[in-house]
Design a protein around this motif. Sequence first.
Motif, PDB file in Angstrom:
ATOM      1  N   GLY A   1      28.447  54.166 -93.201  1.00 43.95           N
ATOM      2  CA  GLY A   1      28.559  53.989 -91.949  1.00 43.95           C
ATOM      3  C   GLY A   1      27.253  54.264 -91.118  1.00 43.95           C
ATOM      4  N   LEU A   2      26.729  55.184 -91.140  1.00 44.08           N
ATOM      5  CA  LEU A   2      25.304  55.826 -90.581  1.00 44.08           C
ATOM      6  C   LEU A   2      24.333  54.685 -91.116  1.00 44.08           C
ATOM      7  CD1 LEU A   2      25.294  59.770 -91.364  1.00 44.08           C
ATOM      8  CD2 LEU A   2      25.952  58.448 -89.019  1.00 44.08           C
ATOM      9  N   LEU A   3      24.126  54.321 -92.330  1.00 41.32           N
ATOM     10  CA  LEU A   3      23.118  53.238 -92.491  1.00 41.32           C
ATOM     11  C   LEU A   3      23.287  52.051 -91.806  1.00 41.32           C
ATOM     12  CD1 LEU A   3      20.633  52.738 -94.195  1.00 41.32           C
ATOM     13  CD2 LEU A   3      22.358  51.711 -96.110  1.00 41.32           C
ATOM     14  N   GLU A   4      24.373  51.721 -91.739  1.00 44.04           N
ATOM     15  CA  GLU A   4      24.967  50.474 -90.811  1.00 44.04           C
ATOM     16  C   GLU A   4      24.546  50.706 -89.410  1.00 44.04           C
ATOM     17  OE1 GLU A   4      28.612  47.619 -89.373  1.00 44.04           O
ATOM     18  OE2 GLU A   4      29.094  49.282 -90.760  1.00 44.04           O
ATOM     19  N   LEU A   5      24.678  51.873 -88.827  1.00 46.55           N
ATOM     20  CA  LEU A   5      24.250  52.278 -87.394  1.00 46.55           C
ATOM     21  C   LEU A   5      22.824  52.192 -87.292  1.00 46.55           C
ATOM     22  CD1 LEU A   5      25.462  53.304 -84.685  1.00 46.55           C
ATOM     23  CD2 LEU A   5      25.080  55.579 -85.530  1.00 46.55           C
TER      24      LEU A   5
ATOM     25  N   LEU B   1      13.374  56.267 -81.657  1.00 44.91           N
ATOM     26  CA  LEU B   1      14.578  56.317 -82.385  1.00 44.91           C
ATOM     27  C   LEU B   1      14.787  55.007 -83.410  1.00 44.91           C
ATOM     28  CD1 LEU B   1      17.403  57.779 -80.164  1.00 44.91           C
ATOM     29  CD2 LEU B   1      16.175  59.168 -82.086  1.00 44.91           C
ATOM     30  N   ALA B   2      14.500  54.130 -83.101  1.00 44.96           N
ATOM     31  CA  ALA B   2      14.401  52.708 -83.938  1.00 44.96           C
ATOM     32  C   ALA B   2      13.419  52.975 -85.135  1.00 44.96           C
ATOM     33  CB  ALA B   2      14.548  51.487 -83.162  1.00 44.96           C
ATOM     34  N   ARG B   3      12.212  53.112 -84.497  1.00 43.06           N
ATOM     35  CA  ARG B   3      11.302  53.255 -85.500  1.00 43.06           C
ATOM     36  C   ARG B   3      11.472  54.231 -86.704  1.00 43.06           C
ATOM     37  NH1 ARG B   3       7.648  56.566 -86.943  1.00 43.06           N
ATOM     38  NH2 ARG B   3       7.915  58.119 -85.643  1.00 43.06           N
ATOM     39  N   ARG B   4      12.143  55.467 -86.301  1.00 40.31           N
ATOM     40  CA  ARG B   4      12.377  56.646 -87.312  1.00 40.31           C
ATOM     41  C   ARG B   4      13.578  56.184 -88.125  1.00 40.31           C
ATOM     42  NH1 ARG B   4      13.714  61.842 -83.789  1.00 40.31           N
ATOM     43  NH2 ARG B   4      14.667  62.450 -86.053  1.00 40.31           N
ATOM     44  N   ALA B   5      14.673  55.321 -87.689  1.00 35.63           N
ATOM     45  CA  ALA B   5      15.717  54.622 -88.210  1.00 35.63           C
ATOM     46  C   ALA B   5      15.026  53.781 -89.133  1.00 35.63           C
ATOM     47  CB  ALA B   5      16.725  54.084 -87.396  1.00 35.63           C
TER      48      ALA B   5
END
Length: 183
Positions: A131-135, A156-160
């Motif tokens: 679920g965290l990966l999908e998020l 945050l998107a770059r870190r993700a």
Amino acid sequence: MAKALFHKHQRVYVAPVGTWAIVEHVKPHWVKDVEEPVRIYYDCGLGRDFTTHELAAEQVETVDGENWRVLRAKNKWQSMEECSRHPYPGTFPVVVTDPKDWGGWRVPAAEYDRDPVRIEAQARLLSRSPGLLELAEQLIQLASEDPELPNAVTELARRANDIVREVNIKPAAAAPVSPPHPA
């Protein structure tokens, strides 16, 4: 002291019987001058009362075809008295990653006994990883579609993206091993 892990009308898997049942009554076992119940029994309408370690909760959450969940396995190497300080005495967490309750993550009993609270937190985190990966993937998609997002969201998107890239790395093909030379 015992805490009830299941509630009335909850669907549970009853391991000794090998079937699903509904908890009909939660029966705490009280002792005089003790503020909390010593044990909790569950009446599932199957002819006898069951303890916490004999039951498993139904896990319904499915993410992208993955159904990782935390099951409780019976601790075979320690008595209930030896592990009474554990969050769920007599059991330890097993994260299963297969629909047939096969495969996944386990921890050695000695490591669990050293820090059971930490291991329980790890089990919960591992079971929620899909679920965290999908998020994270949704956050990356959002950032790629909208260049007007605030800098904090873009960071945050770059870190993700870095994390998702690390997760999706395929192992390199192993170099073939040559047979040993005869002596």
